[in-house]
Design a protein around this motif. Structure first.
Motif, mmCIF file in Angstrom:
data_model
loop_
_atom_site.group_PDB
_atom_site.id
_atom_site.type_symbol
_atom_site.label_atom_id
_atom_site.label_comp_id
_atom_site.label_asym_id
_atom_site.label_seq_id
_atom_site.Cartn_x
_atom_site.Cartn_y
_atom_site.Cartn_z
ATOM 1 N N ALA A 129 -9.368 -58.424 18.871
ATOM 2 C CA ALA A 129 -8.261 -58.116 17.960
ATOM 3 C C ALA A 129 -8.778 -57.456 16.682
ATOM 4 O O ALA A 129 -8.165 -56.513 16.177
ATOM 5 C CB ALA A 129 -7.495 -59.387 17.622
ATOM 6 N N LEU A 130 -9.912 -57.920 16.186
ATOM 7 C CA LEU A 130 -10.517 -57.307 15.001
ATOM 8 C C LEU A 130 -10.962 -55.875 15.289
ATOM 9 O O LEU A 130 -10.843 -54.997 14.429
ATOM 10 C CB LEU A 130 -11.711 -58.127 14.523
ATOM 11 C CG LEU A 130 -11.400 -59.478 13.907
ATOM 12 C CD1 LEU A 130 -12.688 -60.238 13.622
ATOM 13 C CD2 LEU A 130 -10.599 -59.314 12.645
ATOM 14 N N LEU A 131 -11.455 -55.651 16.495
ATOM 15 C CA LEU A 131 -11.869 -54.302 16.870
ATOM 16 C C LEU A 131 -10.682 -53.347 16.893
ATOM 17 O O LEU A 131 -10.795 -52.203 16.449
ATOM 18 C CB LEU A 131 -12.564 -54.308 18.232
ATOM 19 C CG LEU A 131 -14.056 -54.617 18.205
ATOM 20 C CD1 LEU A 131 -14.571 -54.816 19.613
ATOM 21 C CD2 LEU A 131 -14.814 -53.524 17.513
ATOM 22 N N LYS A 132 -9.557 -53.814 17.400
ATOM 23 C CA LYS A 132 -8.369 -52.951 17.405
ATOM 24 C C LYS A 132 -7.915 -52.649 15.986
ATOM 25 O O LYS A 132 -7.534 -51.524 15.680
ATOM 26 C CB LYS A 132 -7.246 -53.603 18.205
ATOM 27 C CG LYS A 132 -7.487 -53.562 19.685
ATOM 28 C CD LYS A 132 -6.288 -54.008 20.446
ATOM 29 C CE LYS A 132 -6.584 -53.882 21.936
ATOM 30 N NZ LYS A 132 -5.389 -53.979 22.730
ATOM 31 N N ARG A 133 -7.960 -53.650 15.120
ATOM 32 C CA ARG A 133 -7.595 -53.446 13.718
ATOM 33 C C ARG A 133 -8.552 -52.470 13.037
ATOM 34 O O ARG A 133 -8.144 -51.609 12.253
ATOM 35 C CB ARG A 133 -7.634 -54.806 13.024
ATOM 36 C CG ARG A 133 -7.003 -54.842 11.688
ATOM 37 C CD ARG A 133 -6.862 -56.281 11.273
ATOM 38 N NE ARG A 133 -6.701 -56.362 9.848
ATOM 39 C CZ ARG A 133 -6.817 -57.453 9.156
ATOM 40 N NH1 ARG A 133 -7.104 -58.580 9.767
ATOM 41 N NH2 ARG A 133 -6.655 -57.438 7.857
ATOM 42 N N LEU A 134 -9.823 -52.592 13.380
ATOM 43 C CA LEU A 134 -10.835 -51.700 12.826
ATOM 44 C C LEU A 134 -10.657 -50.274 13.334
ATOM 45 O O LEU A 134 -10.851 -49.311 12.589
ATOM 46 C CB LEU A 134 -12.220 -52.236 13.183
ATOM 47 C CG LEU A 134 -13.420 -51.594 12.541
ATOM 48 C CD1 LEU A 134 -13.323 -51.679 11.026
ATOM 49 C CD2 LEU A 134 -14.679 -52.275 13.014
ATOM 50 N N GLU A 176 -9.087 -44.696 12.211
ATOM 51 C CA GLU A 176 -8.153 -43.590 12.451
ATOM 52 C C GLU A 176 -7.472 -43.160 11.156
ATOM 53 O O GLU A 176 -7.305 -41.967 10.889
ATOM 54 C CB GLU A 176 -7.113 -44.013 13.493
ATOM 55 C CG GLU A 176 -6.124 -42.941 13.848
ATOM 56 C CD GLU A 176 -6.737 -41.759 14.576
ATOM 57 O OE1 GLU A 176 -6.098 -40.694 14.585
ATOM 58 O OE2 GLU A 176 -7.846 -41.897 15.116
ATOM 59 N N ARG A 177 -7.063 -44.131 10.334
ATOM 60 C CA ARG A 177 -6.449 -43.790 9.042
ATOM 61 C C ARG A 177 -7.435 -43.049 8.145
ATOM 62 O O ARG A 177 -7.064 -42.088 7.469
ATOM 63 C CB ARG A 177 -5.957 -45.058 8.337
ATOM 64 C CG ARG A 177 -4.689 -45.609 8.901
ATOM 65 C CD ARG A 177 -4.063 -46.657 8.004
ATOM 66 N NE ARG A 177 -5.000 -47.582 7.409
ATOM 67 C CZ ARG A 177 -5.226 -48.827 7.831
ATOM 68 N NH1 ARG A 177 -4.572 -49.299 8.863
ATOM 69 N NH2 ARG A 177 -6.095 -49.600 7.215
ATOM 70 N N GLU A 178 -8.682 -43.484 8.175
ATOM 71 C CA GLU A 178 -9.705 -42.812 7.360
ATOM 72 C C GLU A 178 -9.942 -41.392 7.868
ATOM 73 O O GLU A 178 -10.112 -40.457 7.089
ATOM 74 C CB GLU A 178 -10.992 -43.632 7.405
ATOM 75 C CG GLU A 178 -11.989 -43.270 6.353
ATOM 76 C CD GLU A 178 -11.540 -43.598 4.947
ATOM 77 O OE1 GLU A 178 -11.973 -42.877 4.029
ATOM 78 O OE2 GLU A 178 -10.768 -44.539 4.755
ATOM 79 N N ARG A 179 -9.939 -41.230 9.189
ATOM 80 C CA ARG A 179 -10.123 -39.898 9.753
ATOM 81 C C ARG A 179 -8.982 -38.978 9.348
ATOM 82 O O ARG A 179 -9.195 -37.816 8.993
ATOM 83 C CB ARG A 179 -10.207 -39.972 11.286
ATOM 84 C CG ARG A 179 -10.531 -38.635 11.939
ATOM 85 C CD ARG A 179 -10.345 -38.688 13.431
ATOM 86 N NE ARG A 179 -8.960 -38.793 13.804
ATOM 87 C CZ ARG A 179 -8.097 -37.767 13.803
ATOM 88 N NH1 ARG A 179 -8.480 -36.579 13.427
ATOM 89 N NH2 ARG A 179 -6.849 -37.939 14.168
#
Length: 118
Positions: A49-54, A59-62
């Motif tokens: 779940a943390l990986l999906k959040r990360l 993606e937002r940073e990209r």
């Protein structure tokens, strides 16, 4: 006389790993509010779940970088990707990028034939 070159190399390597770890901790805490040590020691379900959040944070940073937003930071982007790779060590058989949403598969019926005029 002692050979200091081995000790110097070990010191530099330790210093570099501490710097990288600090960068990753700061980026993860600021962007996702997650403590790296708890993420590394978490159970597999919560780590996934943390990986999906990360992935979403990356993606937002990209997107910030693509849009040349003033708040984009390349170092933060790199640190988030390094944290993702570090957490992916828990799941070595997972794909390189977790899918946040299923991709649409184009059916051959709906695809236009090659050379057809529209």
């Amino acid at each position: 006389m002692r050979d200091f070159s081995g000790e110097i190399a070990a010191f530099r390597q330790d210093r570099l790993s501490e710097l990288t770890d600090a960068r990753q901790r700061a980026a993860l805490q600021l962007c996702c509010g997650i403590e790296l040590s708890s993420a590394l020691s978490a159970e597999p379900a919560s780590t996934l779940a943390l990986l999906k959040r990360l992935e979403r944070a990356i993606e937002r940073e990209r997107l910030r970088g693509v849009n040349r937003h003033w708040s984009y930071d390349l170092n933060r982007h790199i640190a988030l990707k390094q944290v993702r790779d570090r957490l992916k060590g828990v799941f070595p058989n997972q794909p390189a990028r977790l899918s946040l949403r299923p991709r649409r598969i184009r059916s051959k019926r709906n695809a236009a034939p090659v050379g057809a005029a529209s």
